[in-house]
Design a protein around this motif. Structure first.
Motif, PDB file in Angstrom:
ATOM      1  N   GLU A  18      -9.853  -3.914   6.092  1.00 30.58           N
ATOM      2  CA  GLU A  18      -9.989  -2.582   5.501  1.00 30.58           C
ATOM      3  C   GLU A  18      -8.663  -1.895   5.238  1.00 30.58           C
ATOM      4  O   GLU A  18      -8.552  -1.083   4.305  1.00 30.58           O
ATOM      5  N   TYR A  19      -7.666  -2.172   6.044  1.00 31.05           N
ATOM      6  CA  TYR A  19      -6.334  -1.590   5.849  1.00 31.05           C
ATOM      7  C   TYR A  19      -5.294  -2.674   6.080  1.00 31.05           C
ATOM      8  O   TYR A  19      -5.445  -3.515   6.970  1.00 31.05           O
ATOM      9  N   VAL A  20      -4.228  -2.644   5.279  1.00 34.68           N
ATOM     10  CA  VAL A  20      -3.133  -3.592   5.470  1.00 34.68           C
ATOM     11  C   VAL A  20      -1.815  -2.850   5.305  1.00 34.68           C
ATOM     12  O   VAL A  20      -1.695  -1.940   4.484  1.00 34.68           O
ATOM     13  N   VAL A  21      -0.840  -3.224   6.129  1.00 30.51           N
ATOM     14  CA  VAL A  21       0.502  -2.660   6.045  1.00 30.51           C
ATOM     15  C   VAL A  21       1.402  -3.678   5.360  1.00 30.51           C
ATOM     16  O   VAL A  21       1.431  -4.855   5.740  1.00 30.51           O
ATOM     17  N   LEU A  22       2.142  -3.225   4.331  1.00 31.24           N
ATOM     18  CA  LEU A  22       2.939  -4.128   3.504  1.00 31.24           C
ATOM     19  C   LEU A  22       4.320  -3.544   3.225  1.00 31.24           C
ATOM     20  O   LEU A  22       4.497  -2.318   3.233  1.00 31.24           O
ATOM     21  N   PRO A  23       5.293  -4.406   2.917  1.00 28.88           N
ATOM     22  CA  PRO A  23       6.565  -3.895   2.411  1.00 28.88           C
ATOM     23  C   PRO A  23       6.317  -3.120   1.122  1.00 28.88           C
ATOM     24  O   PRO A  23       5.506  -3.526   0.288  1.00 28.88           O
ATOM     25  N   VAL A  24       7.003  -2.013   0.950  1.00 30.25           N
ATOM     26  CA  VAL A  24       6.766  -1.173  -0.225  1.00 30.25           C
ATOM     27  C   VAL A  24       7.006  -1.941  -1.519  1.00 30.25           C
ATOM     28  O   VAL A  24       6.372  -1.676  -2.542  1.00 30.25           O
TER      29      VAL A  24
END
Length: 345
Positions: free
Chosen positions: A107-113
């Motif tokens: 549902e949520y993912v953290v990624l490099p901008v």
């Protein structure tokens, strides 16, 4: 939050639906609320690895490189790196799980901008989730030839003939669309009438069924001066055809090795025609090339050049998040078109 994970390599049965804590973005990261996750062959191949039970690079992995959704949180440095990106903006992501434990099947993912790209107004999340690996691979294939171009834009491929091998596949579909948008004459090879219809819907000017006719003669009739760029999925089986139809200084840009273990080349006629074989892999191509591809693809999106759906040559097959295993199995079984996972329900 809901997430799909696996802790060992193997069949789709190793994929489990679990609850995990909401991840927090670091200084140069963005948290994306995923609505749609795209599945590519690279996703199931990473899950299979070298065989069942192989050690993973992380204790737990969430699969899938591509996705689309909305920005949910922005790290402090990320806000400076992408000042136009705001919470709530629709975005697409690429290489989301590359060298990271978590991809877009959650549902949520953290990624490099740098791997989060704003979707232009009016572009659907389905389109966004269908970009990533296919569109960026296609972009790279169309920009590595000796005589250019190095960037794609309307007119960049004017006067060029592009041959797309396997025009009904996801990469082939994106290559047809991008080449057509950039002004090329687009020829594609397919294996059935149904796939011919899809390639035509994607925008190919000419389709050639390599199973029923003389593919070399048909391509030469369309391009008597030769093909400038071949976007190639099967370099081994297609080596003789490519040699026959390529122009002087032509390029074979290959991104896979379907239906063959190697390539046998007749050396003299290849160097006599100054033919270039250019391999490409997104994971090692470098951030500069990825950034250029993202910029050009975004420009194509603004022009409406990359639609998806059967009427545009890329049928969509959908699964809910809890059926990610079935989605992976569908891609592994060579389902025609694009397989999407509806993460947001």
């Amino acid at each position: 939050m809901k997430a799909i994970v696996y802790t060992t390599t193997g069949t789709p049965s190793v994929l489990d639906l679990v609850d995990r804590e909401l991840p927090e973005p670091g200084p140069s990261e963005v948290r994306v609320k995923i609505a749609v996750s795209g599945v590519n062959p690279t996703d199931w191949k990473s899950r299979v690895g070298g065989g069942p039970g192989q050690e993973l690079p992380f204790p737990e992995v969430t699969p899938n490189q591509d996705g689309a959704g909305t920005v949910d949180a922005i790290g402090a440095e990320a806000a400076d790196l992408a000042p136009l990106l705001e919470v709530g903006d629709p975005v697409w992501t690429f290489l989301s799980q590359h060298q990271r434990a978590t991809g877009t099947a959650q549902e949520y993912v953290v990624l490099p901008v740098e791997h989060v790209v704003a979707l232009p107004e009016g572009v659907s999340l389905d389109v966004g989730a269908s970009l990533g690996v296919p569109a960026m691979t296609a972009h790279r294939a169309l920009t590595v030839s000796e005589q250019g171009p190095s960037r794609l834009a309307p007119g960049a491929l004017d006067g060029k003939v592009v041959l797309v091998a396997g025009g009904a596949g996801a990469v082939g579909h994106a290559a047809i669309q991008l080449a057509r948008w950039a002004g090329a004459t687009v020829v594609t090879t397919i294996s059935s009438d149904a796939k011919a219809a899809l390639a035509t819907a994607a925008g190919a000017h000419h389709v050639v069924n390599y199973r029923t006719g003389d593919a070399v003669a048909e391509i030469q009739a369309v391009a008597p001066d030769g093909v400038d760029i071949v976007v190639e999925v099967a370099p081994g089986p297609n080596a003789a055809l490519n040699l026959a139809v390529l122009a002087n200084h032509g390029t074979v840009a290959y991104y896979a090795n379907n239906n063959g273990d190697g390539v046998t080349l007749d050396v003299v006629p290849h160097f006599a025609k100054n033919i270039r074989y250019q391999g490409l892999l997104l994971y090692t191509v470098g951030e500069d090339a990825l950034a250029v591809a993202a910029e050009d693809i975004t420009a194509a999106l603004r022009d409406g050049a990359l639609p998806v759906g059967e009427e545009f040559g890329l049928p969509l097959t959908r699964f809910p998040l809890e059926q990610t295993a079935e989605a992976h199995a569908a891609v592994e079984a060579d389902t025609v078109g694009k397989v999407l996972i509806d993460v947001a329900g």
